[in-house]
Design an enzyme around this catalytic site. Structure first.
Site, mmCIF file in Angstrom:
data_model
loop_
_atom_site.group_PDB
_atom_site.id
_atom_site.type_symbol
_atom_site.label_atom_id
_atom_site.label_comp_id
_atom_site.label_asym_id
_atom_site.label_seq_id
_atom_site.Cartn_x
_atom_site.Cartn_y
_atom_site.Cartn_z
ATOM 1 N N CYS A 22 2.231 3.159 -0.980
ATOM 2 C CA CYS A 22 2.303 4.009 0.200
ATOM 3 C C CYS A 22 2.697 3.183 1.428
ATOM 4 C CB CYS A 22 0.950 4.674 0.409
ATOM 5 S SG CYS A 22 0.917 5.867 1.739
ATOM 6 N N PRO A 23 3.660 3.648 2.177
ATOM 7 C CA PRO A 23 4.321 4.960 2.164
ATOM 8 C C PRO A 23 5.676 4.968 1.461
ATOM 9 C CG PRO A 23 4.842 3.890 4.218
ATOM 10 C CD PRO A 23 3.977 2.922 3.435
#
Length: 84
Positions: A22-23
């Site tokens: 993430c992200p």
């Protein structure tokens, strides 16, 4: 060209985000869906457990349909998304 993966849905495009966290998987998904047409199915392969939260929210926010969410035995997460 759509591909059938056993009992899982057919898909038009594949995005492998294995090894990314993430992200990055969501950012790559945003870029990929821009190049696809409405109604096509995107298969996403991920290894980041955060995608179990992020991908459904991505679909809900953008109006895409999450057709299938599958966790394989190798700690890989598969998502099949029909574009709105």
């Amino acid at each position: 060209m759509a591909t059938k993966t056993g009992n899982l849905p057919s898909y038009d495009e594949l995005l492998d985000t294995s090894g990314l966290y993430c992200p990055e998987p969501i950012m790559l998904m945003h870029n990929k869906v821009r190049d696809m047409a409405s109604g096509q199915v995107l298969k996403v392969v991920a290894t980041d457990p955060a995608t179990t939260r992020d991908v459904p929210k991505f679909c809900q926010f953008l109006g895409h349909e999450l057709l299938e969410q599958d966790v394989s035995t190798e700690s890989r997460y598969l998502y099949f998304i029909r574009l709105a």
